[in-house]
Motif scaffolding. Structure first.
Motif, short mmCIF file in Angstrom:
data_model
loop_
_atom_site.label_atom_id
_atom_site.label_comp_id
_atom_site.label_asym_id
_atom_site.label_seq_id
_atom_site.Cartn_x
_atom_site.Cartn_y
_atom_site.Cartn_z
N ALA A 167 -24.65 -1.72 32.99
CA ALA A 167 -23.84 -2.87 33.40
C ALA A 167 -23.55 -3.82 32.24
O ALA A 167 -22.53 -4.51 32.24
CB ALA A 167 -24.53 -3.62 34.53
N LEU A 168 -24.42 -3.84 31.24
CA LEU A 168 -24.20 -4.70 30.08
C LEU A 168 -22.92 -4.32 29.33
O LEU A 168 -22.35 -5.15 28.61
CB LEU A 168 -25.39 -4.62 29.12
CG LEU A 168 -26.72 -5.20 29.61
CD1 LEU A 168 -27.81 -4.92 28.59
CD2 LEU A 168 -26.60 -6.71 29.85
N PHE A 169 -22.50 -3.08 29.49
CA PHE A 169 -21.37 -2.58 28.70
C PHE A 169 -20.08 -2.49 29.51
O PHE A 169 -19.14 -1.82 29.10
CB PHE A 169 -21.75 -1.23 28.09
CG PHE A 169 -22.94 -1.34 27.19
CD1 PHE A 169 -22.80 -1.77 25.88
CD2 PHE A 169 -24.22 -1.05 27.67
CE1 PHE A 169 -23.90 -1.91 25.05
CE2 PHE A 169 -25.33 -1.20 26.85
CZ PHE A 169 -25.17 -1.62 25.54
N GLN A 170 -20.04 -3.19 30.65
CA GLN A 170 -18.78 -3.33 31.37
C GLN A 170 -17.75 -3.95 30.45
O GLN A 170 -18.00 -4.95 29.79
CB GLN A 170 -18.97 -4.21 32.61
CG GLN A 170 -19.81 -3.58 33.70
CD GLN A 170 -19.05 -2.52 34.48
OE1 GLN A 170 -17.83 -2.40 34.35
NE2 GLN A 170 -19.76 -1.74 35.27
N GLY A 171 -16.58 -3.36 30.39
CA GLY A 171 -15.54 -3.86 29.50
C GLY A 171 -15.57 -3.24 28.12
O GLY A 171 -14.66 -3.46 27.33
N LEU A 172 -16.62 -2.49 27.81
CA LEU A 172 -16.70 -1.72 26.58
C LEU A 172 -16.61 -0.24 26.91
O LEU A 172 -16.84 0.17 28.05
CB LEU A 172 -18.01 -2.00 25.83
CG LEU A 172 -18.33 -3.45 25.48
CD1 LEU A 172 -19.65 -3.51 24.72
CD2 LEU A 172 -17.23 -4.09 24.66
#
Length: 220
Positions: A167-172
């Protein structure tokens, strides 16, 4: 960068000396191969630079590097590496992750086994600083500790489930997401390690966001 660690400053210095000649991580080399074809800027940050092995690799690859660590002993070692590479541009900062307000715009941010040492009360803000500093097309490469790690009961460190980590990498765009579990050495003896090795890329301005939003990647 290691906050509130029971090992103490003298043991961190011993640890850094022990790892002085360790090769840079294969994860960083993979990220460098990706960055060399997809980024124009050569500005990098090494978070929790430690013995400076990855800082050295970045300098040798032609990057301008800002190396950050809480421990003065780490910064001293990195300064020595910089002297051996006079043509390279190296800046350093003795800095807590918890008090980090900003980072320079960067095409590569490396955090080798360092992010978990940010206190969980400050991690969300710290991570926002990291992601905001990535330029379009920029690469993040580093590790997170999983919730099955032997140190997961340590309330001064940050651990994630797989879902939380992704979830930390949403948008990546996730280029690599490897799940590792094994028993191995640590500064406090053998322990069970649970970690996520990650390479992620910020979408380029001209890239269709529909193709870059949300985490994708492979498990191992």
């Amino acid at each position: 960068m290691h906050l509130n660690d029971p090992c103490g400053k003298s043991k961190w210095k011993t640890y850094y000396e022990h790892h002085r000649d360790r090769p840079a991580s294969s994860l960083l080399h993979t990220a460098l191969e990706l960055a060399s074809t997809q980024t124009n800027s050569r500005n990098a940050v090494d978070l929790g630079c430690g013995s400076g092995n990855e800082t050295r690799a970045l300098l040798q690859a032609g990057w301008d590097v800002l190396a950050i660590d809480r421990e003065p002993a780490a910064i001293e070692m990195v300064h020595a590496i910089g002297l051996a590479h006079p043509a390279a541009k190296l800046e350093t900062a003795t800095q807590l992750f918890e008090s980090l307000e900003s980072l320079p715009p960067s095409s590569l941010i490396h955090a080798g086994m360092a992010l978990p040492f940010c206190h969980p009360d400050h991690f969300e803000k710290f991570w926002s600083v990291v992601v905001s500093a990535l330029l379009p097309g920029g690469i993040f490469v580093g590790q997170l500790f999983g919730d099955k790690d032997d140190w997961a009961s340590d309330t001064a460190r940050t651990f994630h489930s797989e879902l939380e980590a992704r979830a930390l990498f949403q948008g990546l765009s996730l280029k690599a997401f490897e799940i590792l579990e094994y028993d191995g050495p640590s500064m406090r003896g053998t322990k069970h390690w649970h970690r996520f090795d990650v390479i992620a890329q910020k979408p380029d301005r001209h890239t269709d966001r529909a193709h870059c939003s949300g985490p994708t990647g492979s498990n191992s």
